[in-house]
Write an enzyme that holds these catalytic residues in place. Structure first.
Site, PDB file in Angstrom:
ATOM      1  N   CYS A 178      45.997  42.881  30.212  1.00 39.56           N
ATOM      2  CA  CYS A 178      47.047  42.166  30.951  1.00 39.56           C
ATOM      3  C   CYS A 178      46.929  42.590  32.408  1.00 39.56           C
ATOM      4  O   CYS A 178      45.908  43.145  32.814  1.00 39.56           O
ATOM      5  CB  CYS A 178      48.431  42.451  30.372  1.00 39.56           C
ATOM      6  SG  CYS A 178      48.890  44.196  30.368  1.00 39.56           S
ATOM      7  N   THR A 179      47.946  42.341  33.211  1.00 37.17           N
ATOM      8  CA  THR A 179      47.832  42.620  34.646  1.00 37.17           C
ATOM      9  C   THR A 179      47.665  44.108  34.926  1.00 37.17           C
ATOM     10  O   THR A 179      46.732  44.522  35.617  1.00 37.17           O
ATOM     11  CB  THR A 179      49.077  42.096  35.389  1.00 37.17           C
ATOM     12  OG1 THR A 179      49.265  40.725  35.072  1.00 37.17           O
ATOM     13  CG2 THR A 179      48.911  42.262  36.892  1.00 37.17           C
TER      14      THR A 179
END
Length: 611
Positions: A182-183
Site C-alpha cells: 500500500c502507500t
C-alpha cells in the site's frame, strides 16, 4: 532521496501498540505540533498511532525527538519526502476507534504481525522473476495513478471492502507467496493477519509501502505515480510532486490526460464524476422547469391585483402643476383622464413617514419628487410563459425566452414578466439580466447569479467580444446571399417610441447571410437569414432590414413601404415576430473557457410553417 532545494519536510509514520490515556496524549501532541507550526493529521486509538505531518526540517526533527522520548514510540520509523509548499491546510489530532478503518474484529497487528519484506528484497525477487502474487490493497482511484507491474487490483473503493474482495481471488493464490503493498504499509499491517486467517499460506507485506520502495529502489518494476493523502496528490519514484491534481467534486486524482479532457471543469466535475454531475444537473433543471410550469398555470399578472406605479418628476417639469406634468409625461392617457385619477385619489404623495396622501391636480411639483399612481384591480394581458432553462451553474443561468413575454416590469406588464417568474422560482436569489430581448423576440437570455458575474459579462458585451447570432425571417426575396448593413441609428425615439435610421446617429453594423428563400405559392415571398449584430443598438436588426425594404415578418412596428406601426407587445395567438436569438458565445466568467449558449429553432424557421 533528499531534495535540498525544497523547504518543507513531509513525514508519514505509524505504529501499532496498545495505548492508554488517549485524551492526555492528544493534548500533548496537539500542543507540541502547534508550538512547532506543524500541520497535518495525527490519529490516536487504543491500537496505536498514525500520522502525516509537514513543516520545517528543524521542527520535524524536534517533534521526533520529543515523540521518541516516549518509550512507546522510541523505535518510530518515518518515511520522508520534500515539497516546496505546505501540503496541509491545518492540524488535526483526533481520537479514533482504529488508526486505519478496517472494521474486522480480532485483528491485532501489534500482537500478530505478518512477515515484512524489505523494498530491496522485493526488488531482488522481481529481478529474479520469482513466482509470487503482488497484491495492491489500495483503493481503485489510487491504483489508477500507478501500481507495480502485474499487480492484482482488487477494484475496491474503500479499505473496508478488502475482506470481501480477497474471497474472490483464484484458489491457487492461497498456495503461493503473496506480497501485499500500500502507500506506506499501514493497511497491509491489518490485511496480512486477515489473509492468514482466511487460509493464505505465505503472506508478506512490503515494509514501508510504495514510498519506502521509491526511496530505496526508485521506479524499477513500478508503472506510474503514487497517490498521497495531501495537497501534493501524487509523487513520482523520485518522491517529487507530479502534475497530478484532484477533482474538487469527487476527490478523484486527475492525471495530465484527465485535466485535458473536455469533461474536466475546474471546481465542477471531471471525467470520473461527469455522468453523476450531469444527472444532478438535469435533475436540478427539471425541478426548476416544473416550478416554472406550476407557477405559470395561472398567470400572476392575469389575476386582478392592486398595483402602484412610481411617478418621478424630471427637471424639465420643476415648478409645473401636477396635471401639466402627468399630461406631459404620458400624453396618450389624456388630460381629463389624469385629472380624474387625481380627484379619485389614485395619485398620491408620500410624506416623510411614508404615509400616502391624495394630491390636488394643481399642486406645484418639484424635480426629484416621487408620486405614486394606484391602479386598482389591475389585470395584465396574457403572455406565453413557456420559459425553458437551457443551462445553469454557480455563475450563470441560461434561458430560452418565449414570446410574447416582456423581460422587465413596465407599461402594461409587471407580473407577467421573465423577471417576476425568475424571482419566484430562484428566491431568495435574484438573477441579473446581462442583456435583454424585446418582449416579442424569442431565444437565448443569459442571467448572472451575482453582481460581480453580471459586471464581467456586461464588460464582454460592451467590448463587443460576445458573438451573437439571430435567426430572422424577412419579407420578400433578398437578392444578395451575404451582405452587411452599417446604417446608423438615431438615439432618440420618434413615433410610438420607435427609433429610425439617422446618418448622425449611433454607428451600427449587422452582418447577414441568406439561408433560404421561400415562396408559399400564393405570392408570399420571404427570406430566412442569419443575422449577426456586431454592435448592440436597440431594434438594430429590425431597423436594418426595414431600411433595406425587407421588414421582419410579424413586426408590429416596422412595416412594409417604410411605414411605422406600434411598439406594443403582441397578443398571444397573433402572428409572431420572426426574430430569434439562436446563440450567444462568450467567455465563461468563472472557468475562463469559451461558452456557447444555444436555443432550439422556432417553428417559423421551417419553410412549411411560415406565418
Amino acid at each position: 532521496m533528499t531534495n535540498t532545494l525544497s523547504t518543507i519536510v513531509n513525514i508519514a509514520a505509524y505504529k501499532f501498540i496498545a495505548l492508554d490515556e488517549l485524551p492526555r496524549r492528544r493534548r500533548e501532541l496537539k500542543s507540541l505540533c502547534s508550538r512547532l507550526s506543524l500541520k497535518g493529521t495525527i490519529l490516536l486509538s487504543t491500537e496505536g498511532l498514525n500520522l502525516f505531518l509537514a513543516g520545517s526540517r528543524g521542527s520535524i526533527d524536534e517533534f521526533l525527538v520529543e515523540v521518541r522520548s516516549d518509550p512507546a514510540f522510541a523505535d518510530l520509523k518515518t518515511k520522508d519526502s520534500y515539497s516546496d509548499r505546505q501540503p496541509f491546510n491545518r492540524l488535526l489530532v483526533r481520537l479514533k476507534r482504529e488508526i486505519i478503518a478496517f472494521g474486522v474484529e480480532g485483528i491485532e497487528p501489534a500482537k500478530n504481525p505478518s512477515p515484512k519484506l524489505s523494498a530491496k528484497e522485493l526488488k531482488k525477487w522481481l529481478d529474479e522473476g520469482r513466482p509470487l502474487t503482488l497484491l495492491d490493497t489500495r483503493n481503485d482511484y489510487e491504483v489508477q495513478l500507478g501500481t507495480f507491474e502485474n499487480a492484482v487490483d482488487l477494484d475496491i473503493d474503500h479499505f473496508r471492502h478488502f475482506p470481501e474482495a480477497i474471497k474472490q481471488l483464484p484458489p491457487e493464490t492461497r498456495e503461493r507467496p503473496v506480497v501485499m503493498f500500500c502507500t506506506g504499509g499501514i493497511r497491509c499491517e491489518k490485511a496480512g493477519p486477515l489473509m492468514e486467517r482466511e487460509g493464505f499460506k505465505e503472506v508478506f507485506q512490503l515494509d514501508g509501502g510504495i514510498l519506502k520502495y521509491f526511496e530505496e529502489c526508485g521506479g524499477d518494476h513500478y508503472d506510474g505515480e503514487c497517490f498521497v493523502f495531501d495537497q501534493r496528490v501524487a509523487l513520482d519514484p523520485n518522491l517529487e510532486e507530479t502534475a497530478t491534481t484532484q477533482c474538487f467534486a469527487c476527490q478523484a486524482p486527475l492525471n495530465a490526460a484527465d485535466q485535458q479532457a473536455e469533461t474536466y471543469v475546474l471546481g465542477e466535475h471531471c471525467p470520473h464524476c461527469y455522468e453523476e454531475f450531469l444527472a444532478k444537473h438535469r435533475a436540478t433543471i427539471e425541478q426548476r422547469q416544473m416550478q416554472l410550469a406550476e407557477f405559470a398555470k395561472v398567470l400572476p399578472g392575469s389575476v386582478p391585483y392592486d398595483h402602484i406605479r412610481p411617478l418621478n418628476i424630471p427637471k424639465r417639469f420643476d415648478q409645473a402643476t401636477l396635471l401639466d406634468t402627468l399630461d406631459g409625461l404620458h400624453p396618450h392617457m389624456g388630460r381629463d383622464q389624469w385629472k380624474d385619477f387625481c380627484e379619485r385619489g389614485f395619485i398620491t404623495f408620500e410624506d416623510h413617514e411614508k404615509r400616502e396622501h391624495p394630491v390636488d391636480p394643481q399642486r406645484i411639483v418639484r424635480a426629484g419628487q416621487r408620486y405614486n399612481r394606484h391602479v386598482p384591480a389591475m389585470v395584465e394581458p396574457a403572455v406565453n410563459a413557456d420559459i425553458r432553462i437551457l443551462h445553469e451553474d454557480d455563475a450563470i443561468v441560461v434561458l430560452s425566452k418565449p414570446a410574447p413575454l416582456p423581460m422587465h416590469s413596465g407599461g402594461r406588464f409587471h407580473r407577467n414578466t421573465v423577471n417576476f417568474f425568475l424571482d419566484e422560482v430562484y428566491a431568495p436569489q435574484k438573477l441579473r439580466f446581462v442583456h435583454r430581448l424585446d418582449a416579442n423576440t424569442t431565444g437565448v437570455v443569459v442571467c448572472a447569479r451575482t453582481k460581480a458575474i453580471a459586471r464581467n459579462l456586461q464588460v464582454q458585451f460592451e467590448a463587443g467580444t460576445v458573438e451573437k447570432s439571430y435567426l430572422v425571417r424577412a419579407q420578400g426575396h433578398i437578392a444578395e446571399d451575404q451582405f452587411t448593413s452599417t446604417t446608423s441609428i438615431g438615439r432618440d425615439t420618434v413615433q410610438a417610441g420607435l427609433r429610425l435610421p439617422d446618418p448622425d446617429g449611433q454607428h451600427a453594423r449587422t452582418e447577414f447571410k441568406v439561408l433560404e428563400r421561400c415562396d408559399d405559392g400564393t405570392g408570399n415571398l420571404t427570406t430566412l437569414l442569419e443575422a449577426k449584430p456586431i454592435t448592440g443598438r436597440t431594434n438594430q436588426i429590425r431597423i436594418h432590414l426595414w431600411e433595406l425594404g425587407h421588414p421582419v415578418c410579424g413586426d408590429p412596428g416596422y412595416l412594409p413601404d417604410k411605414k411605422l406601426g406600434r411598439t406594443q407587445t403582441l397578443g398571444v395567438g397573433e402572428p409572431p415576430l420572426c426574430l430569434h436569438a439562436v446563440r450567444l458565445s462568450f467567455v465563461h466568467p468563472e472557468t475562463g473557457e469559451p461558452f456557447l449558449a444555444e436555443a432550439s429553432m422556432p417553428g417559423w424557421s421551417n419553410s412549411q410553417h411560415v406565418p
